[in-house]
Design a protein around this motif. Structure first.
Motif, PDB file in Angstrom:
ATOM      1  N   HIS A  81       0.827  -1.198   0.000  1.00  0.00           N
ATOM      2  CA  HIS A  81       0.000   0.000   0.000  1.00  0.00           C
ATOM      3  C   HIS A  81       0.864   1.252   0.000  1.00  0.00           C
ATOM      4  N   GLN A  83       1.813   4.998   1.282  1.00  0.00           N
ATOM      5  CA  GLN A  83       1.739   5.790   2.503  1.00  0.00           C
ATOM      6  C   GLN A  83       2.144   7.199   2.116  1.00  0.00           C
ATOM      7  N   GLU A  84       1.155   8.075   1.966  1.00  0.00           N
ATOM      8  CA  GLU A  84       1.450   9.451   1.611  1.00  0.00           C
ATOM      9  C   GLU A  84       1.045  10.317   2.775  1.00  0.00           C
ATOM     10  N   ASN A  85       1.872  11.273   3.108  1.00  0.00           N
ATOM     11  CA  ASN A  85       1.655  11.987   4.356  1.00  0.00           C
ATOM     12  C   ASN A  85       1.148  13.404   4.181  1.00  0.00           C
ATOM     13  N   PHE A  87      -2.098  15.710   4.412  1.00  0.00           N
ATOM     14  CA  PHE A  87      -3.294  15.440   5.177  1.00  0.00           C
ATOM     15  C   PHE A  87      -4.553  15.549   4.342  1.00  0.00           C
TER      16      PHE A  87
ATOM     17  N   SER B 139       6.001  16.251   2.258  1.00  0.00           N
ATOM     18  CA  SER B 139       5.283  15.012   2.529  1.00  0.00           C
ATOM     19  C   SER B 139       5.917  13.894   1.709  1.00  0.00           C
ATOM     20  N   PRO B 140       6.494  12.889   2.376  1.00  0.00           N
ATOM     21  CA  PRO B 140       7.083  11.777   1.619  1.00  0.00           C
ATOM     22  C   PRO B 140       6.007  10.762   1.246  1.00  0.00           C
ATOM     23  N   GLY B 141       6.218  10.098   0.144  1.00  0.00           N
ATOM     24  CA  GLY B 141       5.303   9.030  -0.280  1.00  0.00           C
ATOM     25  C   GLY B 141       6.067   7.722  -0.354  1.00  0.00           C
ATOM     26  N   PHE B 142       5.592   6.708   0.347  1.00  0.00           N
ATOM     27  CA  PHE B 142       6.281   5.421   0.398  1.00  0.00           C
ATOM     28  C   PHE B 142       5.390   4.310  -0.137  1.00  0.00           C
ATOM     29  N   VAL B 143       6.025   3.227  -0.527  1.00  0.00           N
ATOM     30  CA  VAL B 143       5.303   1.971  -0.763  1.00  0.00           C
ATOM     31  C   VAL B 143       5.617   1.081   0.437  1.00  0.00           C
ATOM     32  N   ILE B 144       4.564   0.602   1.085  1.00  0.00           N
ATOM     33  CA  ILE B 144       4.716  -0.141   2.338  1.00  0.00           C
ATOM     34  C   ILE B 144       4.319  -1.588   2.122  1.00  0.00           C
ATOM     35  N   GLY B 145       5.129  -2.493   2.625  1.00  0.00           N
ATOM     36  CA  GLY B 145       4.814  -3.914   2.514  1.00  0.00           C
ATOM     37  C   GLY B 145       3.915  -4.382   3.636  1.00  0.00           C
ATOM     38  N   SER B 147       2.488  -3.387   7.931  1.00  0.00           N
ATOM     39  CA  SER B 147       2.424  -2.492   9.079  1.00  0.00           C
ATOM     40  C   SER B 147       1.685  -3.224  10.190  1.00  0.00           C
ATOM     41  N   ILE B 176       4.526   1.313  10.752  1.00  0.00           N
ATOM     42  CA  ILE B 176       5.038   0.829   9.467  1.00  0.00           C
ATOM     43  C   ILE B 176       6.276  -0.029   9.699  1.00  0.00           C
ATOM     44  N   ARG B 180       9.111  -0.446   1.252  1.00  0.00           N
ATOM     45  CA  ARG B 180       9.703  -1.050   0.059  1.00  0.00           C
ATOM     46  C   ARG B 180      10.315  -0.016  -0.866  1.00  0.00           C
ATOM     47  N   GLU B 184       8.370   9.448  -3.636  1.00  0.00           N
ATOM     48  CA  GLU B 184       8.492  10.875  -3.901  1.00  0.00           C
ATOM     49  C   GLU B 184       8.447  11.667  -2.604  1.00  0.00           C
ATOM     50  N   ALA B 192       0.402  15.677   6.879  1.00  0.00           N
ATOM     51  CA  ALA B 192      -0.069  14.887   8.013  1.00  0.00           C
ATOM     52  C   ALA B 192       0.708  15.290   9.267  1.00  0.00           C
TER      53      ALA B 192
END
Lengths: 172, 231
Positions: A81, A83-85, A87, B139-145, B147, B176, B180, B184, B192
């Motif tokens: 999934h 995860q963008e932070n 808000f 704001s960082p954007g991650f791909v998470i495997g 959590s 988290i 992975r 960006e 957030a």
């Protein structure tokens, strides 16, 4: 002064065949209610699927409300999934199968209500604009057409999705 | 309400009411420090009452204690903010303001007795603009495997705990575990976390601290140390 951008807005548009797309990537065809990954239409393989970060929460809410999902994932499989932070609350795309809609006429209302209640609590203690984005993909009664209903606006406007859903069903 | 919790309610209300008299720039530093330290003494007491409530399986009591602890933390953090501003440390002050905002939010999510905190939340939000210059949030954007749930440590979503809800005095958060990819980093208006922001900015000839506007010595100099008191 900013314009009031907290008015509920929804739009309806056609959507590609969900069953065919799922089958092309080796996924189970959803028949009931299912969460579609963000990149359902563009992923080159199921390994690339990415759920919205809110998918796990929505899945849990639906399960606790007694709504039975027919997920795309195989048993034991887990999609990654994002995860963008920034808000903003972006909900997962929820697929509503024709069988689900005809056999569970109140389930959509229950589902939206459960999610709206959660979001009302979630937004407690936050100032400023509190808006959500939510998408439904609806299978027609005959099963051969799909419509996408996209909503952006305040939490208490989520109920407008029921109106949009009736509009889609009436126009079949 | 249990007698112990009623007792805490009275102490918290009185302590916060007393502390709020010093939540402004005009008051002398020593009074802000004393008010902050007085609030600090309440936290272990509330923790003890919460532990007792958990022992009785009194979820409402435990969540009430969580709410009170967060209310105390919010005002304590606000006092720390004013102290940091008096100490000419605006970066530290910002960290404390964000702590206050987060604690106030948690208090409102923890128990309905904090539902009246809207005005306080709005006041803390106004302080961002009144006391500090505009910030550039990232704001960082991650791909998470995967959590996990902070309450039961199961894969989040597999259990019935929900992020942002209180359970026996503990707020559920999503931890988290498996990042992975970092896809960006974006500049956003509403992040957030308002701790994620640009710390330095160039003015054409040198790098300046975004808050103080002081010149930062050397490009790529090490960032400011984290504010020791921020939660």
């Amino acid at each position: 002064m900013e314009e009031n951008s907290n008015t509920p807005v929804y739009r309806i548009e056609e959507y590609p065949n969900v069953s065919d797309r799922a089958a092309s990537l080796g996924c189970a065809s959803p028949t009931n209610i299912a969460l579609l990954p963000r990149n359902f239409l563009t992923a080159r393989s199921r390994e690339e699927f990415l759920h919205e970060s809110t998918a796990a929460t929505v899945r849990s809410l639906l399960r606790q409300a007694g709504i039975v999902e027919t997920p795309l994932e195989a048993k034991g499989e887990r999609f990654a999934h994002v995860q963008e932070n920034a808000f903003e609350w972006i909900g997962p795309t929820i697929f509503l199968g024709a069988a689900f809609l005809s056999q569970n006429p109140t389930a959509v209302s229950v589902s939206l209500s459960v999610i709206a209640n959660y979001l009302t609590d979630f937004f407690k203690g936050l100032s400023g604009k509190k808006s959500v984005a939510f998408t439904l993909v609806v299978q027609s009664r005959k099963g051969n057409r799909y419509s996408k209903i996209h909503y952006e606006g305040p939490v208490d406007g989520l109920k407008v999705l029921e109106k949009a859903l009736r509009e889609v069903c009436q126009n079949e | 309400m249990n007698d112990h919790i009623s007792g805490i309610a009275t102490r918290v209300t009185e302590a916060i009411s007393n502390a709020e008299r010093f939540c402004n720039m005009a008051r002398a530093r020593e009074f802000l420090v004393a008010a902050r330290d007085a609030l600090s003494t309440l936290l272990p007491i509330i923790a003890g009452v919460k532990t007792a409530a958990k022992g009785r399986a009194d979820e409402d009591g435990a969540n009430t204690c969580l709410c009170y602890a967060e209310m105390v933390t919010a005002v304590r953090s606000e006092l720390s903010m004013w102290i940091a501003l008096k100490d000419d440390d605006p970066n530290c002050a910002w960290e404390h303001l964000i702590s206050a905002q987060m604690a106030a939010r948690t208090a409102m999510q923890a128990h309905k007795l904090a539902e009246g905190l809207h005005a306080y939340v709005d006041r803390l939000h106004d302080m961002e603009e009144i006391l500090f210059p505009p910030q550039i949030f990232v704001s960082p954007g991650f791909v998470i495997g995967s959590s996990t749930c902070s309450i039961c440590e199961m894969e989040y979503g597999d259990c019935n705990h929900l992020k942002g809800k209180p359970y026996m005095g503990e707020m559920c958060t999503r931890i988290i575990r498996d990042i992975r990819a970092c896809e960006e980093v974006s500049i956003v208006k509403e992040p957030a976390s308002k701790r994620h922001r640009a710390l330095q900015i160039g003015d054409g000839s040198s790098m300046r601290d975004v808050m103080s506007w002081r010149v930062v010595e050397g490009r790529g100099s090490k960032p400011e140390p984290r504010c020791g008191d921020a939660e």
